[in-house]
Design an enzyme around this catalytic site. Structure first.
Site, PDB file in Angstrom:
ATOM      1  N   GLU A 118     -12.667 -23.463 -52.279  1.00 39.65           N
ATOM      2  CA  GLU A 118     -11.764 -22.624 -53.094  1.00 39.65           C
ATOM      3  C   GLU A 118     -10.524 -22.335 -52.269  1.00 39.65           C
ATOM      4  O   GLU A 118     -10.415 -22.741 -51.116  1.00 39.65           O
ATOM      5  CB  GLU A 118     -12.465 -21.331 -53.509  1.00 39.65           C
ATOM      6  CG  GLU A 118     -12.841 -20.455 -52.333  1.00 39.65           C
ATOM      7  CD  GLU A 118     -13.601 -19.192 -52.716  1.00 39.65           C
ATOM      8  OE1 GLU A 118     -13.360 -18.651 -53.809  1.00 39.65           O
ATOM      9  OE2 GLU A 118     -14.421 -18.739 -51.896  1.00 39.65           O
ATOM     10  N   TYR A 146     -14.188  -5.094 -52.194  1.00 38.25           N
ATOM     11  CA  TYR A 146     -13.001  -4.732 -52.967  1.00 38.25           C
ATOM     12  C   TYR A 146     -12.973  -5.490 -54.282  1.00 38.25           C
ATOM     13  O   TYR A 146     -13.757  -6.424 -54.500  1.00 38.25           O
ATOM     14  CB  TYR A 146     -11.720  -4.996 -52.164  1.00 38.25           C
ATOM     15  CG  TYR A 146     -11.346  -6.460 -52.025  1.00 38.25           C
ATOM     16  CD1 TYR A 146     -12.067  -7.311 -51.193  1.00 38.25           C
ATOM     17  CD2 TYR A 146     -10.275  -7.003 -52.736  1.00 38.25           C
ATOM     18  CE1 TYR A 146     -11.718  -8.648 -51.066  1.00 38.25           C
ATOM     19  CE2 TYR A 146      -9.929  -8.338 -52.619  1.00 38.25           C
ATOM     20  CZ  TYR A 146     -10.651  -9.148 -51.781  1.00 38.25           C
ATOM     21  OH  TYR A 146     -10.320 -10.481 -51.666  1.00 38.25           O
ATOM     22  N   LYS A 191     -17.561 -10.112 -52.372  1.00 33.92           N
ATOM     23  CA  LYS A 191     -16.106  -9.907 -52.214  1.00 33.92           C
ATOM     24  C   LYS A 191     -15.857  -8.843 -51.138  1.00 33.92           C
ATOM     25  O   LYS A 191     -15.527  -7.698 -51.431  1.00 33.92           O
ATOM     26  CB  LYS A 191     -15.496  -9.511 -53.564  1.00 33.92           C
ATOM     27  CG  LYS A 191     -13.990  -9.742 -53.635  1.00 33.92           C
ATOM     28  CD  LYS A 191     -13.510  -9.720 -55.063  1.00 33.92           C
ATOM     29  CE  LYS A 191     -12.011  -9.632 -55.200  1.00 33.92           C
ATOM     30  NZ  LYS A 191     -11.269 -10.750 -54.666  1.00 33.92           N
ATOM     31  N   LEU A 250     -16.332 -17.560 -54.259  1.00 32.60           N
ATOM     32  CA  LEU A 250     -16.379 -16.326 -55.031  1.00 32.60           C
ATOM     33  C   LEU A 250     -16.402 -16.697 -56.516  1.00 32.60           C
ATOM     34  O   LEU A 250     -15.631 -17.567 -56.949  1.00 32.60           O
ATOM     35  CB  LEU A 250     -15.136 -15.475 -54.732  1.00 32.60           C
ATOM     36  CG  LEU A 250     -15.112 -14.142 -55.473  1.00 32.60           C
ATOM     37  CD1 LEU A 250     -16.077 -13.151 -54.834  1.00 32.60           C
ATOM     38  CD2 LEU A 250     -13.711 -13.551 -55.496  1.00 32.60           C
TER      39      LEU A 250
HETATM   40  N1  PLP Z   1     -11.608 -16.824 -54.469  1.00 32.09           N
HETATM   41  C1  PLP Z   1     -11.220 -15.931 -53.543  1.00 32.09           C
HETATM   42  C2  PLP Z   1     -11.556 -16.193 -52.099  1.00 32.09           C
HETATM   43  C3  PLP Z   1     -10.506 -14.781 -53.922  1.00 32.09           C
HETATM   44  O1  PLP Z   1     -10.126 -13.891 -52.976  1.00 32.09           O
HETATM   45  C4  PLP Z   1     -10.186 -14.591 -55.280  1.00 32.09           C
HETATM   46  C5  PLP Z   1      -9.439 -13.416 -55.726  1.00 32.09           C
HETATM   47  O2  PLP Z   1      -9.075 -12.557 -54.976  1.00 32.09           O
HETATM   48  C6  PLP Z   1     -10.595 -15.546 -56.207  1.00 32.09           C
HETATM   49  C7  PLP Z   1     -11.320 -16.645 -55.773  1.00 32.09           C
HETATM   50  C8  PLP Z   1     -10.288 -15.388 -57.669  1.00 32.09           C
HETATM   51  O3  PLP Z   1     -11.079 -14.379 -58.224  1.00 32.09           O
HETATM   52  P1  PLP Z   1     -10.596 -13.558 -59.516  1.00 32.09           P
HETATM   53  O4  PLP Z   1     -10.344 -14.566 -60.584  1.00 32.09           O
HETATM   54  O5  PLP Z   1     -11.729 -12.662 -59.825  1.00 32.09           O
HETATM   55  O6  PLP Z   1      -9.352 -12.828 -59.096  1.00 32.09           O
END
Ligand code: PLP
Length: 286
Positions: free
Chosen positions: A182, A33, A149, A207
């Site tokens: 994270e 996603y 993701k 991620l």
């Molecule tokens: N880490 C995780 C586990 C996430 O699910 C997300 C966003 O959904 C992020 C980091 C942040 O990613 P982004 O800046 O692309 O939204």
């Protein structure tokens, strides 16, 4: 106004927007996603989000449901139909619908695509940024490929719920070595006592957040020094500032970690500056 979702070729009211019981996303979490911010009716950083989608799909050997141009049309149309000026657009691609069997279905099985959009109140997000958020920590019990993701988010779901039950907004995952990986749905950052902006390298342990990537640019423009390295919980507790980043929240300062205040327990200037300048560096597309 009833909300409209795109599901495999059709725009439908949410009440009628179903997915087949043998969709592999439903059966196996066999899908990926993206979440893209919508600002003033425009998609923020769509190119980077769709690049990451391509990577997630190719890591899992799921074929793209359509061309990028066609996908962008659907994203924009879903935003328009839902009259979202500010909020998010969500897209999910799964390996499609097939008789339940763990191995991949035949190569001609079309992937499934679902797109939804949801408005949010920018004032509510700004208020959250003004007040700051609380974070708890939990052991990182996820698989090794969290750089993909995927919709397989059970550890993240449980961590977020634990945070809510403890009166916090986010949970930070802690690795076996005591370092922060994270958040459940955000990347984690600190500002050290000697003013370095620290965030974990985007190897396979986190991620690679799109917001995180853009924040490197913002930090450069602000003349801030960035150190891409792991940091411990102890280091975070001694930091000048801590904050989280994501497409839906942009930058939110962390004012307490496991019930202990970060610095004096109020949002700091670095998080505020990064948040204020973020959209000068993000890409927007009509
Ligand atoms: N880490 C995780 C586990 C996430 O699910 C997300 C966003 O959904 C992020 C980091 C942040 O990613 P982004 O800046 O692309 O939204």
């Amino acid at each position: 106004m009833s909300r409209i979702a795109y599901v495999n070729g059709r725009y439908l009211p949410h009440a009628d927007a179903g997915i087949h019981i043998e969709d592999r996303g439903f059966q196996f979490a066999d899908g990926v996603y993206e979440v893209c911010e919508v600002r003033d009716g425009l998609l923020v950083d769509a190119r980077r989000h769709l690049d990451r989608l391509d990577r997630s799909l190719s890591e899992l050997r799921i074929s793209a449901p359509m061309t990028r141009a066609a996908l962008l049309v659907i994203l924009r149309e879903t935003v328009r139909l839902n009259r979202v000026r500010n909020g998010i657009v969500y897209l999910q691609v799964t390996r499609g619908i097939a008789r339940r069997d763990h191995g991949f279905p035949s190569a001609d099985t079309p992937p499934s695509l679902v797109v939804t959009a949801r408005a949010s109140d920018p004032k509510a997000n700004a208020a959250k940024a003004q007040a700051g958020v609380k974070v708890i920590t939990v052991p990182d019990n996820r698989w090794e490929r969290v750089d993909i993701k995927t919709v397989g988010l059970l550890p993240n779901v449980l961590a977020k719920q634990q945070a809510r039950e403890q009166g916090a907004y986010e949970a930070w995952f802690i690795d076996e070595d005591g370092t922060v990986t994270e958040g459940a749905s955000t990347n984690a950052w600190i500002v050290t006592q000697n003013d370095a902006l620290v965030t974990r390298p985007a190897d396979t342990g986190i991620l690679r957040g799109i917001t995180r990537t853009v924040l490197f640019e913002v930090a450069g423009a602000l003349g801030l020094r960035v150190e891409e390295r792991a940091f411990t919980l102890a280091e975070a507790l001694e930091a000048k500032e801590a904050f989280i980043s994501s497409a839906s929240g942009v930058v939110l300062p962390v004012v307490a970690l496991d019930g202990r205040p970060i610095s004096s327990g109020v949002p700091g200037p670095v998080a505020a500056a990064l948040r204020a300048r973020f959209h000068e560096h993000a890409e927007t597309q009509a």
